[in-house]
Every structure is written in structure tokens, then in C-alpha cells.
Scaffold this motif. Structure first.
Motif: not given
Length: 126
Positions: A41-51, A53-58, A70-77, A96-98
Motif C-alpha cells: 500500500g505505501v509503496t504503491a502510493l510513493v510510486l504514484n507520487d513520483l510517477l 498513473g493508476d493505483l490498482v488493488r486486488g 494487494h496494491w500496485w501501480n499501472r503506468l501507461a498500461g 484487480a481494479t483501478v
């Protein structure tokens, strides 16, 4: 302003994880041999801050029932999941869903702020 590569950001994130940035419910399972545990969760948020994109949760399932999210990122697909190795045998992440980022965090505020600060320091030193 300097821009960083994804590889540089990933190294900074991985060096910044600790038990104190882990989700409280995962702390009993966190250890240096599996530093990604509870960091999604915190990693996805920090990556979202920097880059951006979308937050994704499954949902995480074990023994046929949901045990967590579980949280992760989607950047340009492209899916970017820096904590994918955290799961043990029998844990499965279902599709997952955005999810829209909320303007104010409701949980993991301290963990997020610690990780964000460490990552920014590590990037400045890189």
C-alpha cells in the motif's frame, strides 16, 4: 529537477523498507528475508507520487477466502508491482481494479510518510 529511472526508484524503495513501514497487520510476518511483506500500500502510493498513473488493488486469497488486499501501480498500461514477491505459498492475488486515490489517507499515514521520506532521501543521494 532531476528525473529518475524506474530502476533507480525501485532501488531506493527497496532500500527504504523496514518493519516500521510495514502495514501493522503484516508486521508479525515481516522479516529482513521478506522485506516486501506488508509494503504494498505505501509503496504503491510513493510510486504514484513520483510517477503518477493508476493505483490498482486486488484481493489476496488463501484457502479460498479473502485474507487481504494487494496494491500496485499501472503506468501507461504497464503493471508495476514492486512488492509482488511478498506472498507465501497458497496466497493468490485475484484480478484487480483501478482505485481512485483519496485526497487524505485514512490509514498507514505514519508508514507512508516514513517510506516517502526515506525514498526521497535515497533518490537525492543517488
Amino acid at each position: 529537477m532531476k528525473t529518475w529511472t524506474l530502476a533507480e526508484i525501485e532501488r531506493a524503495v527497496r532500500r527504504s523498507w523496514g518493519a516500521d513501514t510495514c502495514a501493522p497487520e503484516d508486521r508479525p510476518a515481516w522479516h529482513p528475508g521478506n522485506p516486501a511483506r506488508g509494503q504494498c500500500g505505501v509503496t504503491a502510493l510513493v510510486l504514484n507520487d513520483l510517477l503518477g498513473g493508476d493505483l490498482v488493488r486486488g484481493e489476496v486469497h488463501a484457502d479460498g477466502r479473502r485474507t487481504d488486499f494487494h496494491w500496485w501501480n499501472r503506468l501507461a498500461g504497464v503493471e508495476i508491482d514492486l512488492t509482488r514477491e511478498q506472498f507465501t505459498a497458497g496466497e493468490v492475488v485475484v484480478p484487480a481494479t483501478v482505485v481512485a486515490r483519496q485526497p487524505k489517507l485514512k490509514r498507514l499515514v505514519t508508514e507512508y510518510e516514513l517510506l516517502r521520506g526515506r525514498v526521497h532521501r535515497a533518490l537525492r543521494e543517488a
